[in-house]
Design a protein around this motif. Structure first.
Motif, PDB file in Angstrom:
ATOM      1  N   UNK A  18       1.790 -59.718   1.972  1.00 53.22           N
ATOM      2  CA  UNK A  18       1.216 -60.418   3.127  1.00 53.22           C
ATOM      3  C   UNK A  18       1.596 -61.892   3.114  1.00 53.22           C
ATOM      4  N   UNK A  19       1.579 -62.505   1.932  1.00 51.33           N
ATOM      5  CA  UNK A  19       1.938 -63.921   1.821  1.00 51.33           C
ATOM      6  C   UNK A  19       3.362 -64.161   2.297  1.00 51.33           C
ATOM      7  N   UNK A  20       4.286 -63.281   1.905  1.00 52.23           N
ATOM      8  CA  UNK A  20       5.681 -63.428   2.336  1.00 52.23           C
ATOM      9  C   UNK A  20       5.808 -63.263   3.848  1.00 52.23           C
ATOM     10  N   UNK A  21       5.103 -62.282   4.398  1.00 59.51           N
ATOM     11  CA  UNK A  21       5.191 -62.047   5.841  1.00 59.51           C
ATOM     12  C   UNK A  21       4.604 -63.209   6.635  1.00 59.51           C
ATOM     13  N   UNK A  22       3.505 -63.743   6.171  1.00 55.18           N
ATOM     14  CA  UNK A  22       2.891 -64.881   6.865  1.00 55.18           C
ATOM     15  C   UNK A  22       3.757 -66.128   6.751  1.00 55.18           C
ATOM     16  N   UNK A  47       8.116 -69.055  -0.984  1.00 54.73           N
ATOM     17  CA  UNK A  47       8.939 -70.202  -0.564  1.00 54.73           C
ATOM     18  C   UNK A  47      10.207 -69.731   0.131  1.00 54.73           C
ATOM     19  N   UNK A  48      10.861 -68.748  -0.458  1.00 54.03           N
ATOM     20  CA  UNK A  48      12.092 -68.209   0.133  1.00 54.03           C
ATOM     21  C   UNK A  48      11.812 -67.572   1.487  1.00 54.03           C
ATOM     22  N   UNK A  49      10.716 -66.800   1.574  1.00 59.24           N
ATOM     23  CA  UNK A  49      10.360 -66.153   2.838  1.00 59.24           C
ATOM     24  C   UNK A  49      10.071 -67.178   3.922  1.00 59.24           C
ATOM     25  N   UNK A  50       9.551 -68.337   3.524  1.00 58.83           N
ATOM     26  CA  UNK A  50       9.220 -69.392   4.468  1.00 58.83           C
ATOM     27  C   UNK A  50      10.332 -70.395   4.689  1.00 58.83           C
ATOM     28  N   UNK A  51      11.554 -69.988   4.374  1.00 58.97           N
ATOM     29  CA  UNK A  51      12.727 -70.855   4.585  1.00 58.97           C
ATOM     30  C   UNK A  51      12.592 -72.198   3.891  1.00 58.97           C
ATOM     31  N   UNK A  52      12.054 -72.164   2.676  1.00 57.96           N
ATOM     32  CA  UNK A  52      11.983 -73.371   1.862  1.00 57.96           C
ATOM     33  C   UNK A  52      10.681 -74.140   1.974  1.00 57.96           C
TER      34      UNK A  52
END
Length: 270
Positions: A18-22, A47-52
């Motif tokens: 869920x954290x990665x998806x959000x 961090x990676x999922x959120x583009x840094x």
């Protein structure tokens, strides 16, 4: 919408998914976990999922009410608004164990710790949402507000876990009654393929049984509950998939939820 979302138990499984998806949606995610190594790895994935974008992070073990209070203090000091709190930390414990606070570890880790955290953040959550990870395992047991310490001689892991998950459902419904300015729901994530529980047989089951739900699918349900328009949700509802289901009668009793709330307040000192 740039939401601030706090997810406990976010270093693996449903919480991490869920954290990665959000984070991928652009939300400011705060990752809370118990194990330092897994927490660091989870933060890197988010961090990676959120583009840094740098996620928030905090290490806390919910078997320590002192650490829960430290987590709450950090969140209150750091974030002027918390839009969503996902009370996702918890698990099944193979044998009876008392925490440093004197309570049975399953009920503390799954209920008393989250109960304390949510109450400490209550004002910061005004206008926001609380999502509690429960389980259909709640049908196997009920919490005993008169005895959070448990009984070593009669301890059964699944029944005790079921009682703790019933407490999650009762809490969500009672929070909806007491805090009308906060949307509160609980949900069954499915039987998820994850690093869940302790004891060799439990871990093997939750890793290899053929019918298990992926963390990503369960995480997507948590994300939907965290982000769906308020009018699309039933406040206090227990969700199985995208539908509200009636829990077992012992987990749908307003008198029981009020007793549990009062006993929990006494237990955690609020």
């Amino acid at each position: 919408m740039d939401r601030t979302v706090v997810i406990t138990g976010a270093s693996s499984g449903v919480g991490l998914a869920a954290a990665e998806q959000l984070a991928a949606q652009g939300d400011q995610v705060v990752v809370v976990g118990r194990n330092p190594e897994r927490l660091a790895a989870a933060v890197a994935k988010v961090r990676q999922a959120g583009n840094g974008r740098e996620p928030g992070q905090f290490r806390a073990d919910f078997e320590s009410l002192k650490q829960v209070r430290e987590l709450a203090a950090h969140l209150l000091d750091t974030y002027p608004k918390i839009d969503v709190l996902a009370d996702n930390a918890g698990g099944m414990i193979a044998g009876h164990r008392r925490t440093e606070d004197g309570y049975e570890a399953t009920i503390q880790g799954n209920h008393l710790g989250p109960f304390l955290l949510t109450n400490l953040l209550r004002e910061r959550l005004a206008g926001g949402r609380v999502v509690s990870t429960a389980s259909d395992a709640h049908r196997s047991g009920r919490p005993d507000p008169a005895n959070f310490a448990g009984d070593e001689k009669t301890y059964k892991a699944f029944r005790t876990y079921g009682g703790a998950k019933s407490a999650n459902i009762l809490f969500a419904a009672e929070a909806a009654r007491r805090w009308p300015d906060i949307t509160s729901v609980s949900f069954h994530p499915g039987v998820v393929r994850t690093n869940f529980g302790d004891g060799t047989l439990t871990r093997l089951f939750y890793r290899f049984a053929p019918f298990l739900v992926t963390p990503e699918k369960a995480g997507a349900l948590l994300v939907w509950l965290a982000t769906a328009p308020k009018e699309d949700l039933v406040d206090g509802g227990y969700y199985v998939g995208h539908d509200v289901k009636k829990p077992a009668s012992h987990a749908a009793d307003p008198v029981a939820s009020a007793k549990l709330w009062a006993a929990s307040e006494d237990a955690v000192g609020i």
